[in-house]
Design a protein around this motif. Structure first.
Motif, short mmCIF file in Angstrom:
data_model
loop_
_atom_site.label_atom_id
_atom_site.label_comp_id
_atom_site.label_asym_id
_atom_site.label_seq_id
_atom_site.Cartn_x
_atom_site.Cartn_y
_atom_site.Cartn_z
N GLN A 62 47.37 42.07 89.17
CA GLN A 62 48.13 40.70 90.21
C GLN A 62 48.49 39.95 89.01
O GLN A 62 50.03 39.65 89.36
CB GLN A 62 47.25 39.58 90.51
CG GLN A 62 46.52 40.55 91.89
CD GLN A 62 45.32 39.18 91.94
OE1 GLN A 62 45.65 37.73 91.76
NE2 GLN A 62 44.04 39.42 92.59
N ALA A 63 48.58 40.29 87.79
CA ALA A 63 49.19 39.54 86.81
C ALA A 63 51.13 39.80 86.36
O ALA A 63 51.93 39.30 86.18
CB ALA A 63 48.80 39.38 84.95
N GLU A 65 36.59 45.50 91.35
CA GLU A 65 38.30 45.04 91.71
C GLU A 65 37.99 45.28 93.20
O GLU A 65 38.75 44.32 94.31
CB GLU A 65 39.15 45.71 91.31
CG GLU A 65 39.33 46.02 89.70
CD GLU A 65 37.58 47.32 89.47
OE1 GLU A 65 38.58 47.46 87.79
OE2 GLU A 65 37.46 47.54 89.45
N ASP A 101 39.39 38.68 78.45
CA ASP A 101 38.61 39.01 79.34
C ASP A 101 39.21 39.05 81.06
O ASP A 101 40.20 38.17 80.78
CB ASP A 101 37.53 37.66 79.99
CG ASP A 101 36.45 37.63 81.15
OD1 ASP A 101 36.13 38.80 82.19
OD2 ASP A 101 36.06 36.69 81.99
N MET A 102 39.50 39.88 81.10
CA MET A 102 40.56 40.60 81.70
C MET A 102 40.02 41.82 82.83
O MET A 102 40.20 42.81 82.18
CB MET A 102 42.15 40.31 81.38
CG MET A 102 42.70 39.38 81.62
SD MET A 102 44.70 39.69 81.45
CE MET A 102 45.92 39.02 82.17
N GLU A 103 40.04 41.67 83.87
CA GLU A 103 39.94 42.84 84.48
C GLU A 103 40.95 43.95 85.16
O GLU A 103 42.00 42.91 85.06
CB GLU A 103 39.02 42.13 86.11
CG GLU A 103 37.37 41.65 85.44
CD GLU A 103 36.38 42.76 85.27
OE1 GLU A 103 36.43 43.65 85.01
OE2 GLU A 103 35.48 42.21 84.09
N LYS A 139 49.24 36.32 78.56
CA LYS A 139 47.29 36.37 78.36
C LYS A 139 47.16 38.05 78.64
O LYS A 139 46.51 38.88 77.64
CB LYS A 139 47.42 35.58 79.75
CG LYS A 139 45.48 36.19 80.30
CD LYS A 139 44.56 35.07 80.44
CE LYS A 139 43.33 36.17 80.94
NZ LYS A 139 42.92 35.19 82.36
N GLU A 189 50.64 35.06 84.17
CA GLU A 189 49.62 35.23 83.02
C GLU A 189 50.09 36.49 82.72
O GLU A 189 49.53 37.21 81.69
CB GLU A 189 48.67 35.35 83.89
CG GLU A 189 48.01 34.35 84.36
CD GLU A 189 46.65 33.89 84.39
OE1 GLU A 189 45.71 34.95 84.92
OE2 GLU A 189 45.55 33.46 84.17
N GLU A 217 41.95 43.75 88.53
CA GLU A 217 42.88 43.66 89.60
C GLU A 217 43.92 41.95 88.67
O GLU A 217 44.80 41.61 89.19
CB GLU A 217 41.98 42.93 90.12
CG GLU A 217 41.93 42.96 91.29
CD GLU A 217 43.05 43.73 92.68
OE1 GLU A 217 44.23 43.24 93.12
OE2 GLU A 217 43.17 45.00 92.23
N ASP A 218 43.08 41.77 87.51
CA ASP A 218 43.92 40.31 87.21
C ASP A 218 45.33 40.87 86.08
O ASP A 218 46.02 40.27 86.57
CB ASP A 218 42.89 39.66 86.40
CG ASP A 218 42.09 39.28 86.28
OD1 ASP A 218 41.62 38.90 88.05
OD2 ASP A 218 40.53 38.98 85.50
N TYR A 261 45.36 40.22 75.65
CA TYR A 261 44.29 41.42 76.27
C TYR A 261 45.14 42.42 75.65
O TYR A 261 44.29 42.73 74.43
CB TYR A 261 44.64 40.92 77.82
CG TYR A 261 43.45 41.98 78.13
CD1 TYR A 261 42.26 42.21 78.58
CD2 TYR A 261 44.05 43.33 78.44
CE1 TYR A 261 41.23 43.23 78.79
CE2 TYR A 261 43.27 44.60 79.07
CZ TYR A 261 41.90 43.95 79.23
OH TYR A 261 41.37 45.16 79.59
#
Length: 783
Positions: A324-325, A748, A316-318, A334, A331, A320-321, A338
């Motif tokens: 930002q990561a 997003e 689970d990662m959009e 992560k 992250e 926008e995530d 992903y």
């Protein structure tokens, strides 16, 4: 020597064969025996040859030889002129020069038409030789030249498969960059990136994007896979990789076994990315073209498809995530997991689906690269082309644009439908014809060359309600081709009944019968497909007319037995019956009187079934839910009856369906709907459950009708987030003025405080729930 043909291409040298030797070496050989040629149908052979020779001489055309040959043309033997050219690309040039002789073009009329000048060299080579990729060949070699070639039988070798996935971000505005690539295969699992972090999985950290691409290419070189797979890589990953490598001056030639790198070409609306000699499969194409009608999900994302087929899904990662990561450097581990998970899912999907694609490749007699991208119509077409070559038949031309447009305007009556009786029914037997339309084609000898034959006017296969008949004296081309597949599949299914379902042999034979079924069931549709080479409105009409006749016969006989028909559609009937045994006896009696290969089966017996009405009057086809004896639900057309449905609405409908069908507690179902509406109004929901997902089928700039997902995609582009053809857009509807489309925002960029709850209640939740509850509206309260 024995040689397993993996891929094929053409060049100035001849046909290039890529594959694996018996010793496991990856080799390429050249077959210079292929001679490009096309056929001319003359009205006056002597005059045509004379005029053709003059045109060739006057224009110095690259023709090497002119011969004569007798071939079968729509069931009749005809004399053809065969023209050979120096190179395959000369065929069109020579054809264009001599077509002026056609009467319809103002010429002398010495020729009627020309054929077989449009197909690519390697495709025609395979058809003429009766070969296909993924087959063992016994070849004689001198140097790297093929001197003789024939088919051989042996078990397939183990091919090396490598899956990859890329994460692409717009690090600098207007300039998408590859920030991470994951690779997954047998004995290999790693991520390549250029941001330092504490990684918990195998991760290679390089200097920058240029070094990332170089490392990826080196990995491909070292691992040397036969097949590289991805998901939506034709439209997204491969074009971006090619462009970034070009901008960063990285040589990616090694991706192909002829060092040509990534070759992009346009096929219809879609782009394909080819790695010559090393097969690139975009598994999304097979899912989209072949599997999608059988899948529950309409959004064919990797997440949805892997969840449905593998029982596993993406992390689970959009977007926008991810952004930002990367920007904030947190992250990152992560993100790496992903990215790697995507490659792992693609690899597992490929292991599951590749056997089917391989069998279709052998049936069509074409390359793995091409077959993996073929829709149903092309699978049938290439099977027919292979059979036509085997039988010395002429391949019909592709229709011209105007002819396709004209065919698109043609309509005719389809299958018979008895509209369902709305409500809850108990004790339902569903009977259906096995491959109804294909079995009609084979049984009634339906083919273009047997239609209204001169020998069977009084005793041919007559078609109800039409002035058509089909020959009883000689087998038609398409009828014979379809019958062969039907008989092969029946033989395989008999063998399967004797085998252990967990055995390797069972899995092999089951894969073969599924591939046969895929082409068998597409044979009727190919007659009606406007771009078909073997198009025939008359044949399509005849097939549906016979289909209507036989399903009506079943309903009539069922009524005589005391069964009540709740619903019927094309090839199946839903009967309310007294017992399963009575239905089985009924089917046995029907089958004793069915002609040819036609057969009626018991699909299943169901304890209960719920049939629902249309939104506006009448009732709906294929919108029902059935509960079998083991407590399993079979649902058709209820959960995703519209494309613009969010998860919250679908989940609401599904729960209401279970309450109504299984518990039969209608007041509880109305109460549940009331609770779901209140939950929305009170803000008790997860924002992600209100997201609608739709895929862009073309670049955003090409859309004329602006739908919600297109508006949302434009908003992403305005913010510098890269989207394009093939991208899946998730959006929500916010409050404000304007149409629903104008109020669509990508997830997003969505503002949770501005969600238009009234829109979701009035346009999503209530309509889908009421499709079921309308059946019981006198037992509850309507909103």
């Amino acid at each position: 020597m024995l040689f397993y043909l993996l891929d094929i291409d053409d060049s100035a040298e001849g046909i290039i064969l890529f594959g694996v030797t018996e010793e496991g070496k990856r080799e390429k050989f050249v077959d210079s025996s292929y001679r490009p040629c096309f056929l001319v149908l003359p009205s006056n052979k002597e005059k045509a040859i004379e005029e053709i020779e003059k045109i060739i001489k006057d224009n110095s055309l690259p023709v090497t030889e002119i011969t004569e040959e007798t071939k079968i043309f729509y069931g009749e033997e005809k004399n053809f002129i065969k023209i050979y050219t120096k190179r395959h690309q000369d065929l069109q040039k020579v054809r264009d020069a001599i077509k002026v002789l056609e009467a319809k073009r103002g010429g002398s009329g010495s020729i009627i038409d020309e054929f077989e000048y449009q197909t690519s060299a390697y495709r025609m080579y395979l058809a003429e030789k009766g070969l296909s990729c993924l087959s063992w060949l016994d070849i004689e070699i001198r140097g790297n030249q093929v001197k003789s070639i024939k088919k051989a039988n042996r078990a397939s070798p183990k091919l090396k498969i490598l899956a990859f996935d890329m994460e692409v971000l717009e690090v600098k505005r207007g300039n998408p960059s590859i920030v991470m690539i994951s690779i997954f295969g047998e004995g290999l699992s790693k991520v390549i990136t250029y941001q330092e972090a504490k990684y918990s999985i195998n991760t290679i950290v390089v200097k920058d994007e240029k070094e990332l691409i170089k490392n990826f290419i080196e990995t491909i070189k070292d691992y040397d896979p036969d097949i590289i797979v991805g998901y939506n890589t034709d439209l997204y990953d491969m074009p971006i990789l090619r462009e970034r490598a070009k901008q960063l001056k990285v040589d990616i030639g090694i991706l192909s076994r002829d060092n040509s790198g990534i070759t992009l070409s346009k096929r219809a609306r879609f782009t394909t990315a080819r790695l010559i000699g090393r097969v690139h499969i975009d598994i999304f194409n097979f899912v989209f073209n072949i599997l999608s009608p059988m899948l529950q999900s309409e959004q064919l994302t990797l997440k949805n498809v892997s969840q449905e087929l593998l029982g596993d899904t993406k992390l689970d990662m959009e977007y926008e995530d991810i952004l930002q990561a990367w920007d904030k450097g947190h992250e990152i581990d992560k993100l790496a997991k992903y990215c790697l998970k995507d490659s792992e899912l693609v690899y597992e999907l490929t292991k599951m689906l590749l056997p089917d694609i391989e069998e279709l490749t052998r049936i069509t007699g074409q390359s793995l690269f091409d077959t993996s991208r073929m829709p149903y119509s092309q699978l049938v077409e290439w099977y027919y082309i292979k059979k036509a070559k085997q039988q010395n038949r002429v391949i019909p031309n592709q229709p011209k644009f105007d002819e396709i447009k004209q065919r698109q305007q043609t309509t005719y009556e389809g299958g018979f439908v008895k509209e369902p009786e709305v409500g809850l029914h108990k004790g339902i037997a569903v009977v259906d014809f096995a491959s109804l339309y294909p079995s009609i084609i084979a049984t009634y000898n339906i083919s273009i060359d047997t239609l209204n034959c001169s020998c069977c006017k009084d005793n041919g296969y007559k078609i109800p309600d039409f002035p058509y008949w089909f020959c009883k004296n000689r087998k038609g081309f398409e009828s014979q081709a379809v019958e062969e597949l039907l008989i092969k599949r029946l033989e395989l299914k008999k063998q399967l009944k004797k085998l252990d379902p967990d055995s390797h042999e069972y899995l092999l034979l089951d894969t073969k019968q599924r591939a046969l079924k895929t082409i068998i069931n597409a044979s009727y549709g190919y007659y009606a497909y406007p771009a078909s080479r073997w198009y025939s409105k008359e044949c399509a009409q005849a097939i549906t007319a016979l289909g209507r006749y036989w399903i009506k016969e079943v309903l009539k006989k069922a009524s005589e037995k005391g069964f009540h028909a709740i619903y019927a559609d094309t090839d199946s009937a839903f009967l309310r019956v007294n017992s399963k045994e009575a239905v089985e006896e009924f089917i046995k009696e029907i089958n004793q009187n069915l002609p040819g290969l036609m057969r009626l089966d018991l699909e299943d017996f169901y304890v209960k079934g719920l049939f629902v009405p249309r939104q506006i009057g009448g009732v709906a086809k294929k919108r029902y839910a059935l509960l079998d004896e083991k407590g399993r639900l079979k649902i058709r057309g209820l959960e995703v009856v519209r494309r613009d449905l969010c998860k919250f609405a679908r989940a609401t409908q599904q729960e209401i369906l279970k309450i109504c069908l299984i518990e039969e507690d209608i007041p509880k179902a109305f109460k549940y709907l009331d609770e779901r509406v209140k939950a929305l109004r009170q803000g008790n929901y997860d924002l992600k459950d209100l997201v609608v997902y739709e895929q862009l089928s073309k670049p955003v700039s090409e859309y004329k009708l602006i739908s919600p997902h297109v508006v949302a995609a434009k908003r992403l582009l305005e913010k510098g987030i890269p989207v394009g053809e093939g991208s899946v857009i998730g959006y929500i509807i916010q409050k404000g003025s304007g149409s629903i489309s104008e109020r669509a925002y990508p997830i997003e960029l969505a503002d949770p405080s501005k969600i238009d709850i009234d829109y979701y209640i009035e346009n999503q939740v209530l309509p889908t729930a009421m499709r079921i509850l309308k059946v019981f509206e006198n037992k509850g309260t309507l909103f």
